[in-house]
Structure formats: C-alpha cells, structure tokens
Design an enzyme around this catalytic site. Structure first.
Site, PDB file in Angstrom:
ATOM      1  N   LYS A  13      96.076 111.312 -48.162  1.00 33.92           N
ATOM      2  CA  LYS A  13      96.101 111.911 -46.816  1.00 33.92           C
ATOM      3  C   LYS A  13      94.785 112.575 -46.488  1.00 33.92           C
ATOM      4  O   LYS A  13      93.992 112.942 -47.369  1.00 33.92           O
ATOM      5  CB  LYS A  13      97.243 112.919 -46.675  1.00 33.92           C
ATOM      6  N   ASP A 142     102.252 119.529 -49.944  1.00 35.73           N
ATOM      7  CA  ASP A 142     101.894 118.242 -49.332  1.00 35.73           C
ATOM      8  C   ASP A 142     102.876 117.123 -49.663  1.00 35.73           C
ATOM      9  O   ASP A 142     102.790 116.044 -49.083  1.00 35.73           O
ATOM     10  CB  ASP A 142     100.531 117.755 -49.866  1.00 35.73           C
TER      11      ASP A 142
END
Ligand code: C5P
Length: 308
Positions: A13, A142
């Site tokens: 990401k 996350d």
C-alpha cells in the site's frame, strides 16, 4: 490424499494522505489516511502439516530480514484463526516476498492479511469480512486495509475503513532505500518534534478524494500529503534529496510511503515511469527501484488444493 494448501496473493500500500493527530492513551496516534493498494505483491502459502507444529519459511527479496519465529505476524494471524476455529495451527507458512521489509509499504501487515484469509479457507472457517477485519485490526493498524484493497479512507488508528471512489489507474515509481525505518521510531520522532504543541484531530483530505474520483493524476500528485515526513527526514536526511530529485525529474507528485523509507513518485504513464525509474537508479541513492500501478484488489486466493 492430496495435501491441503492455500495460496493468497496480497498487495502493498501507499498512503496518499497520512495526517497524524494527537497521541492517544493506547500509544497510537489518531489518523486520517487514504490508502491505495498497489500491485507489488507477496504470496503467502499455507500447507496443512497434521501433527507438525507451525513453521515459517520466507523466500524472495529481503527474505533474510523477515523473522521466521512464531512471532512473525503471519504466524500470529494463523494462530488467531486456529484459536477461533478450535484446531491446532499445524501448518507450514511459506512467504514469497516482493514487498520491501520495514519500508512503509505494509509488507508485514500484508502477509498477516494474506495468512488470515488463507487460514480461513484452509479450515473452511467462513469467518466473513467483519470477523476477519476484527482479527486483522488486532494484528496491526494497516492489516484491515490489506484485506480490503482498492482505495479507502482509514480513520481511528488507520483500521476503521470507508471505501473511497477512485477512477482509472495511477502509475507509481517506488524508490526503496537500503535499510528499513522503525514505525514506532518515526512516530516517536514526530512527537519529539511537536513537543508540547497542541495537535488538532486530523481531517480527511478533500483535494485527494476529489482527484481520485476524477482520475486526475496531476491533481492527485499535487495533493499528496504525509505528516510523518519531517520525522522521516530527521531520521533519514537522504529522503529529502530523493524526493527533490524525483520531483525535478518530472514526477507529478512525491511522497514517502507510510513511515518510510520507501519514496513514491506518481507519474503520468508507464513511459514516464520507466524514464524516472532509470534516472532514480542512476542516482545511487536507493537500493531498488520498482514500478507499480494502483489501485488493485486486496488479499485474494490464487490457489487452493484439497480444501472444501
Ligand atoms: O499498528 P501497527 O502495529 O502497524 O503500529 C506499529 C507502531 O506504529 C505502533 O506501535 C505505534 O508506535 C505506531 N503507530 C501510531 N499510530 C498509529 C499507527 C501506528 O503511533 N495510528
């Protein structure tokens, strides 16, 4: 009988926005972040090993830097599903790393998200998205996003997700520095730099959301924001040089992934990406340069054998 095994592919990401609010009592900071999943992917394979305790093997880039003890985040993910299902975690975890380690692209969190999904399929647990997301949040801020993928707003400590509209595909060049940066150290440095200043609650960036919905790469490049930058620069001064170089070389925008040290450059198309990748490599300021596009889907099963 065929051995049961499941392989899940999971992306890394980038944070298009990372705004950091006050330090909370639980040691985390209140965040407003916008995540995009990008197609640099690890593969996590679980193979059932009846009677043999859990093991972790890592191959690929940076394999030697990934812990293979049962503290590995993917191993913790497997144990959390096993505990819920009520089985022994008798599996071999095989991780093929592409994502850089301790680099701000959530490589460890991605492997944990993949392991959760693989364990769910291996044991036919059918936990569902809500329960998997809850387990994911326990493993790291996350991890829920890496299950989710695509583009999403993260609030809370980053684990509370709302999907964001995004049109088309964006081209990125990643400059991966030698050596990692510790996430707690970067947040700690930010606290030190802020001193006793009062910090407002962070708000989601409207310019980033607008650029995403319009598929406007130039506007997105101009709107990228990461409030951990001063702290990352303090710990790794060369990062500023690298970001400046990429911007002068024509990138539409430049930022650091998460807490760094990977630098991300948004470019207009694949050709511009190739040119920038060559120029960044020639600087000698980074260990590896990779190109990738986003958004892409989150953790997804790519192979399943001998399971229901
Ligand atoms: O959640 P995760 O394990 O990825 O967080 C690693 C560390 O990063 C935390 O222990 C904390 O020091 C820092 N962090 C933070 N605020 C957040 C997310 C992470 O301070 N919202």
């Amino acid at each position: 009988m065929t051995e049961a095994r499941v392989t899940v592919r999971v992306p890394g990401k980038i944070n298009l926005q990372l705004s950091v609010g006050p330090l909370r009592k639980d040691g985390f900071h209140e965040l407003a972040t916008i995540y995009q999943a990008v197609d640099l992917c690890d593969d996590v394979r679980l193979t059932a090993t009846p009677g043999v305790p859990l093991s972790v093997t890592v191959t690929g880039a940076d394999a030697d830097q990934v812990p293979t003890s049962t503290d590995n985040l993917a191993a913790r993910a497997v144990r959390s599903v096993a505990a819920l299902v009520g089985v022994e975690p008798e599996v071999a975890i095989g991780i093929t790393k592409v994502l850089p380690v301790a680099a701000g692209m959530a490589g460890g969190s991605a492997d944990a998200a993949a392991a959760l999904m693989a364990a769910d399929v291996l044991w036919d647990a059918r936990l569902g998205r809500v329960e998997l997301s809850r387990l994911a949040a326990e493993l790291g801020s996350d991890v829920p996003f890496l299950l989710h993928g695509g583009t999403a707003v993260g609030t809370g400590r980053g684990e509370v997700l709302t999907p964001a509209l995004s049109r088309g595909s964006f081209n990125w060049v990643f400059a991966i520095a030698a050596g990692g940066l510790s996430t707690p150290a970067v947040y700690g440095e930010l606290d030190r730099l802020r001193g006793s200043d009062s910090v407002a609650n962070p708000e989601v960036s409207v310019p980033v959301l607008t650029a995403l919905a319009a598929g406007d790469a130039a506007a997105l490049g101009a709107a990228l924001v990461n409030e951990l930058l001063p702290a990352a620069f303090a710990l790794r001064p060369q990062l500023r040089q690298l970001l400046d170089f990429g911007t002068e070389a024509g990138a539409l925008g430049a930022t650091v992934c998460g807490s760094g040290p990977t630098c991300a450059f948004l470019v207009s198309d694949e050709g511009a990406g190739l040119d920038l990748a060559v120029a960044l490599t020639a600087t000698g300021l980074c260990r590896t340069v990779r190109r990738a596009a986003g958004p892409v889907v989150g953790a997804a099963v790519v192979d399943a054998v001998g399971v229901r």
